[in-house]
Design a protein around this motif. Structure first.
Motif, PDB file in Angstrom:
ATOM      1  N   ALA A 105     -12.457 -14.917  -8.612  1.00 36.38           N
ATOM      2  CA  ALA A 105     -11.449 -15.063  -9.672  1.00 36.38           C
ATOM      3  C   ALA A 105     -10.296 -14.098  -9.484  1.00 36.38           C
ATOM      4  CB  ALA A 105     -12.099 -14.843 -11.036  1.00 36.38           C
ATOM      5  N   SER A 106     -10.535 -13.008  -8.755  1.00 41.32           N
ATOM      6  CA  SER A 106      -9.473 -12.026  -8.473  1.00 41.32           C
ATOM      7  C   SER A 106      -8.897 -12.220  -7.081  1.00 41.32           C
ATOM      8  CB  SER A 106     -10.025 -10.601  -8.617  1.00 41.32           C
ATOM      9  OG  SER A 106     -10.524 -10.386  -9.913  1.00 41.32           O
ATOM     10  N   ASN A 107      -9.060 -13.427  -6.512  1.00 37.22           N
ATOM     11  CA  ASN A 107      -8.503 -13.791  -5.200  1.00 37.22           C
ATOM     12  C   ASN A 107      -9.140 -13.008  -4.061  1.00 37.22           C
ATOM     13  OD1 ASN A 107      -6.451 -15.624  -6.299  1.00 37.22           O
ATOM     14  ND2 ASN A 107      -5.483 -13.761  -7.088  1.00 37.22           N
ATOM     15  N   GLU A 108     -10.429 -12.625  -4.214  1.00 36.75           N
ATOM     16  CA  GLU A 108     -11.148 -11.922  -3.158  1.00 36.75           C
ATOM     17  C   GLU A 108     -12.001 -12.909  -2.361  1.00 36.75           C
ATOM     18  OE1 GLU A 108     -11.717  -7.484  -5.141  1.00 36.75           O
ATOM     19  OE2 GLU A 108     -13.432  -8.811  -4.924  1.00 36.75           O
ATOM     20  N   GLY A 123     -12.125  -8.939   1.165  1.00 35.97           N
ATOM     21  CA  GLY A 123     -10.686  -8.916   1.416  1.00 35.97           C
ATOM     22  C   GLY A 123      -9.976  -9.852   0.462  1.00 35.97           C
ATOM     23  N   CYS A 124      -8.708 -10.084   0.714  1.00 39.71           N
ATOM     24  CA  CYS A 124      -7.892 -10.937  -0.148  1.00 39.71           C
ATOM     25  C   CYS A 124      -7.666 -12.293   0.511  1.00 39.71           C
ATOM     26  CB  CYS A 124      -6.543 -10.274  -0.435  1.00 39.71           C
ATOM     27  SG  CYS A 124      -6.669  -8.762  -1.409  1.00 39.71           S
ATOM     28  N   LYS A 125      -7.449 -13.315  -0.321  1.00 40.54           N
ATOM     29  CA  LYS A 125      -7.126 -14.640   0.175  1.00 40.54           C
ATOM     30  C   LYS A 125      -5.779 -14.633   0.878  1.00 40.54           C
ATOM     31  CE  LYS A 125      -9.610 -17.053  -3.538  1.00 40.54           C
ATOM     32  NZ  LYS A 125      -9.462 -17.983  -4.688  1.00 40.54           N
ATOM     33  N   GLY A 127      -2.049 -15.099   1.486  1.00 36.33           N
ATOM     34  CA  GLY A 127      -0.946 -15.018   0.531  1.00 36.33           C
ATOM     35  C   GLY A 127      -1.071 -13.856  -0.424  1.00 36.33           C
ATOM     36  N   PHE A 128      -2.141 -13.025  -0.262  1.00 36.29           N
ATOM     37  CA  PHE A 128      -2.345 -11.856  -1.093  1.00 36.29           C
ATOM     38  C   PHE A 128      -2.645 -10.655  -0.187  1.00 36.29           C
ATOM     39  CE2 PHE A 128      -3.239 -15.431  -3.752  1.00 36.29           C
ATOM     40  CZ  PHE A 128      -2.823 -15.072  -5.023  1.00 36.29           C
ATOM     41  N   TYR A 129      -2.425  -9.453  -0.725  1.00 38.40           N
ATOM     42  CA  TYR A 129      -2.768  -8.228   0.004  1.00 38.40           C
ATOM     43  C   TYR A 129      -3.379  -7.226  -0.971  1.00 38.40           C
ATOM     44  CZ  TYR A 129       1.153  -5.617  -2.029  1.00 38.40           C
ATOM     45  OH  TYR A 129       2.009  -4.970  -2.902  1.00 38.40           O
ATOM     46  N   GLN A 130      -4.152  -6.281  -0.409  1.00 37.55           N
ATOM     47  CA  GLN A 130      -4.855  -5.307  -1.236  1.00 37.55           C
ATOM     48  C   GLN A 130      -3.927  -4.165  -1.614  1.00 37.55           C
ATOM     49  OE1 GLN A 130      -8.384  -4.131   0.896  1.00 37.55           O
ATOM     50  NE2 GLN A 130      -9.619  -5.742  -0.041  1.00 37.55           N
ATOM     51  N   GLU A 131      -3.770  -3.944  -2.924  1.00 36.85           N
ATOM     52  CA  GLU A 131      -2.992  -2.824  -3.444  1.00 36.85           C
ATOM     53  C   GLU A 131      -3.958  -1.796  -4.023  1.00 36.85           C
ATOM     54  OE1 GLU A 131       0.989  -2.296  -6.085  1.00 36.85           O
ATOM     55  OE2 GLU A 131      -0.647  -3.397  -7.023  1.00 36.85           O
ATOM     56  N   VAL A 132      -3.848  -0.546  -3.577  1.00 35.32           N
ATOM     57  CA  VAL A 132      -4.758   0.513  -4.012  1.00 35.32           C
ATOM     58  C   VAL A 132      -4.309   1.001  -5.383  1.00 35.32           C
ATOM     59  CG1 VAL A 132      -5.718   2.766  -3.489  1.00 35.32           C
ATOM     60  CG2 VAL A 132      -5.233   1.169  -1.635  1.00 35.32           C
ATOM     61  N   LEU A 133      -5.204   0.881  -6.389  1.00 33.45           N
ATOM     62  CA  LEU A 133      -4.899   1.357  -7.740  1.00 33.45           C
ATOM     63  C   LEU A 133      -5.374   2.788  -7.924  1.00 33.45           C
ATOM     64  CD1 LEU A 133      -5.865  -1.842  -9.768  1.00 33.45           C
ATOM     65  CD2 LEU A 133      -3.640  -1.186  -8.872  1.00 33.45           C
ATOM     66  N   ASN A 134      -6.550   3.130  -7.406  1.00 32.48           N
ATOM     67  CA  ASN A 134      -7.056   4.502  -7.419  1.00 32.48           C
ATOM     68  C   ASN A 134      -8.046   4.649  -6.274  1.00 32.48           C
ATOM     69  OD1 ASN A 134      -9.598   3.452  -8.452  1.00 32.48           O
ATOM     70  ND2 ASN A 134      -8.589   3.366 -10.460  1.00 32.48           N
ATOM     71  N   ASP A 135      -8.846   5.727  -6.283  1.00 33.11           N
ATOM     72  CA  ASP A 135      -9.723   6.015  -5.141  1.00 33.11           C
ATOM     73  C   ASP A 135     -10.798   4.957  -4.939  1.00 33.11           C
ATOM     74  OD1 ASP A 135      -8.285   8.275  -4.719  1.00 33.11           O
ATOM     75  OD2 ASP A 135      -9.663   9.609  -5.801  1.00 33.11           O
ATOM     76  N   ILE A 136     -11.204   4.250  -5.989  1.00 31.29           N
ATOM     77  CA  ILE A 136     -12.307   3.298  -5.862  1.00 31.29           C
ATOM     78  C   ILE A 136     -11.926   1.885  -6.270  1.00 31.29           C
ATOM     79  CG2 ILE A 136     -14.066   5.069  -6.201  1.00 31.29           C
ATOM     80  CD1 ILE A 136     -14.294   4.158  -9.103  1.00 31.29           C
ATOM     81  N   THR A 137     -10.713   1.666  -6.740  1.00 31.33           N
ATOM     82  CA  THR A 137     -10.311   0.351  -7.248  1.00 31.33           C
ATOM     83  C   THR A 137      -9.159  -0.210  -6.433  1.00 31.33           C
ATOM     84  OG1 THR A 137     -10.949   1.056  -9.473  1.00 31.33           O
ATOM     85  CG2 THR A 137      -9.636  -0.949  -9.288  1.00 31.33           C
ATOM     86  N   SER A 139      -6.829  -4.060  -5.862  1.00 33.44           N
ATOM     87  CA  SER A 139      -6.492  -5.330  -6.493  1.00 33.44           C
ATOM     88  C   SER A 139      -5.737  -6.200  -5.502  1.00 33.44           C
ATOM     89  CB  SER A 139      -5.640  -5.087  -7.743  1.00 33.44           C
ATOM     90  OG  SER A 139      -5.218  -6.312  -8.312  1.00 33.44           O
ATOM     91  N   CYS A 140      -6.003  -7.502  -5.515  1.00 33.41           N
ATOM     92  CA  CYS A 140      -5.299  -8.450  -4.656  1.00 33.41           C
ATOM     93  C   CYS A 140      -4.004  -8.877  -5.348  1.00 33.41           C
ATOM     94  CB  CYS A 140      -6.180  -9.666  -4.358  1.00 33.41           C
ATOM     95  SG  CYS A 140      -7.579  -9.289  -3.263  1.00 33.41           S
ATOM     96  N   VAL A 141      -2.882  -8.594  -4.712  1.00 32.48           N
ATOM     97  CA  VAL A 141      -1.551  -8.838  -5.287  1.00 32.48           C
ATOM     98  C   VAL A 141      -0.837  -9.875  -4.417  1.00 32.48           C
ATOM     99  CG1 VAL A 141       0.640  -7.759  -5.936  1.00 32.48           C
ATOM    100  CG2 VAL A 141      -1.496  -6.487  -6.157  1.00 32.48           C
ATOM    101  N   PRO A 142      -0.082 -10.809  -5.025  1.00 32.05           N
ATOM    102  CA  PRO A 142       0.645 -11.794  -4.216  1.00 32.05           C
ATOM    103  C   PRO A 142       1.636 -11.130  -3.261  1.00 32.05           C
ATOM    104  CG  PRO A 142       0.604 -12.450  -6.530  1.00 32.05           C
ATOM    105  CD  PRO A 142       0.072 -11.046  -6.472  1.00 32.05           C
ATOM    106  N   CYS A 143       1.714 -11.648  -2.043  1.00 35.50           N
ATOM    107  CA  CYS A 143       2.656 -11.130  -1.063  1.00 35.50           C
ATOM    108  C   CYS A 143       4.091 -11.465  -1.489  1.00 35.50           C
ATOM    109  CB  CYS A 143       2.380 -11.726   0.327  1.00 35.50           C
ATOM    110  SG  CYS A 143       0.736 -11.337   0.977  1.00 35.50           S
ATOM    111  N   ARG A 144       5.010 -10.558  -1.227  1.00 39.83           N
ATOM    112  CA  ARG A 144       6.400 -10.803  -1.571  1.00 39.83           C
ATOM    113  C   ARG A 144       7.032 -11.753  -0.568  1.00 39.83           C
ATOM    114  NH1 ARG A 144      10.876  -6.429   0.061  1.00 39.83           N
ATOM    115  NH2 ARG A 144      12.069  -8.261  -0.458  1.00 39.83           N
ATOM    116  N   LYS A 145       8.103 -12.399  -0.993  1.00 39.96           N
ATOM    117  CA  LYS A 145       8.858 -13.286  -0.129  1.00 39.96           C
ATOM    118  C   LYS A 145      10.255 -12.711   0.068  1.00 39.96           C
ATOM    119  CE  LYS A 145       6.390 -17.460  -1.627  1.00 39.96           C
ATOM    120  NZ  LYS A 145       6.521 -18.808  -2.245  1.00 39.96           N
ATOM    121  N   CYS A 146      10.766 -12.846   1.281  1.00 32.79           N
ATOM    122  CA  CYS A 146      12.086 -12.305   1.567  1.00 32.79           C
ATOM    123  C   CYS A 146      13.129 -13.034   0.728  1.00 32.79           C
ATOM    124  CB  CYS A 146      12.412 -12.436   3.056  1.00 32.79           C
ATOM    125  SG  CYS A 146      11.334 -11.433   4.114  1.00 32.79           S
TER     126      CYS A 146
END
Length: 388
Positions: A105-108, A123-125, A127-137, A139-146
């Protein structure tokens, strides 16, 4: 006198053996204590651990300890980790670690399976990449487009976001916007003419020619005489325009008072400093839009993309989202990005009252104002460039 000497000699004979016996016992106690201290300083190798004064062997990776070794030279009893648990190092722990689970559900997605020797890797699906929120968390965030006029220098690879730069013969004018070079400038040095090397004359003459001197003197005289005239002419034209504009405004208001009020509101709309002072009116003039021609969820996704994660909760609190709604969003969603979306939709629903999905202009302006109050001017300008 003789009796006292007799008694003293008698006591020496009795006490001397006792003192010697006590010294012998104390010496033996010191030796025993030194032997015990020596045992306490026993050092074990990396694949062993100290237990009751002797070294026991550790369990290998993928196994847990069920019974310690009963004595020196005897082995410990180990048991393989059960499914969905692991141990990735040599250990003497009675339990194994539980394997993590990938949240679809979180695109993992699952990259490597869980074994008794290693944890499951997620990992992430696409079109998404892993963004580090803290040392243990993470989140999969949509990739930006130029954006407009940009080109991609590094694709989104699941660990890092897309990187974009301006295309050839373009320069940056705003975030995610590059414009094509049209004039010579510091950003567009390619359009600047190159220095042309001139060859010296074969018969150079000393000093400047007479014609050049006459032209320079004439130009200087024209500047000295003509500059005051140009300034006076500019002030006169500016004063005439002001008078013409005031006469036109008075005549317009005298013929149609209602139209004059709307014109005054339009002037307030064009003046950015007085925009917020206009009284709210359910029937707005044509110069102020009632709504932004964009779906509310598209606007929310754009805000999530540009606002820093560390400042997001401050923004929703400034948008009057209650702490109860913030806590509910965090409990309902494991991924922080989904919780962010729910917080902003609470704010949108409060402004639209659960009706149209088109974003009202008042909510758009409120979001821009709050970002400027937080000194996130670049984020506010990006929103204005895209929707205003």
């Amino acid at each position: 006198m003789e009796k006292s000497r007799h008694h003293t000699g008698k006591w020496k004979k009795i006490c001397a053996p006792c003192i010697l016996f006590l010294l012998t016992v104390l010496r033996q106690c010191d030796g025993t204590e030194g032997h015990q201290n020596f045992n306490n300083t026993v050092s074990c190798s990396e694949n062993e651990y100290l237990h009751d004064g002797f070294c026991c062997d550790k369990c290998p990776p993928g196994f847990k300890l069920t019974q310690k070794c009963p004595g020196p030279g005897l082995r410990s009893q180990c048991l393989k980790c059960s499914p969905e648990s692991y141990q990735d190092h040599m250990n003497h722990f009675p339990n194994c670690f539980s394997c993590r689970k990938c949240d679809s559900a979180s695109n993992e997605i699952e990259l490597e399976n869980c074994t008794h020797m290693q944890d499951r890797k997620c990992g992430c699906k696409q079109g998404f990449y892993q963004e580090v929120l803290n040392d243990i968390t993470m989140s999969c965030v949509p990739c930006r487009k130029c954006g407009t006029g940009e080109m991609q220098t590094r694709p989104c690879n699941g660990q890092m976001n897309t990187e974009c730069v301006c295309q050839y013969n373009h320069y940056r004018v705003a975030k995610r916007i590059c414009a094509q070079c049209t004039n010579c400038s510091s950003e567009c040095s390619l359009l600047c003419p190159h220095d042309v090397k001139t060859t010296p004359p074969s018969h150079p003459t000393s000093g400047y020619p007479l014609q050049t001197i006459v032209v320079l003197v004439w130009v200087c005289l024209c500047m000295v005489i003509g500059l005051p005239c140009i300034v006076s002419l500019y002030k006169g034209v500016k004063h005439w325009k002001k008078r013409k504009q005031s006469q036109y405004s008075q005549s317009s208001e005298s013929h149609d008072p209602e139209q004059g009020k709307e014109t005054h509101k339009c002037l307030q709309r064009e003046d950015g400093s007085r925009l917020l002072s206009v009284q709210p009116d359910p029937v707005l003039p044509d110069c102020i839009p009632k709504e932004i021609k964009s779906m509310a969820h598209e606007f929310v996704y754009f805000v999530l993309e540009i606002v820093p994660v560390s400042r997001f909760k401050e923004l929703v609190r400034r948008l009057d989202v209650s702490e109860q709604d913030i806590g509910r969003a965090e409990r309902d969603n494991r991924a922080f990005a989904d919780a962010q979306y729910q917080m902003l939709m609470v704010w949108v629903d409060s402004g639209t009252r659960g009706g149209k999905s088109i974003l009202p202009y008042s909510l758009f302006q409120e979001c821009v104002d709050r970002l400027k109050d937080m000194n996130l001017t670049a984020c506010a300008e990006s929103i204005e460039d895209k929707y205003a």
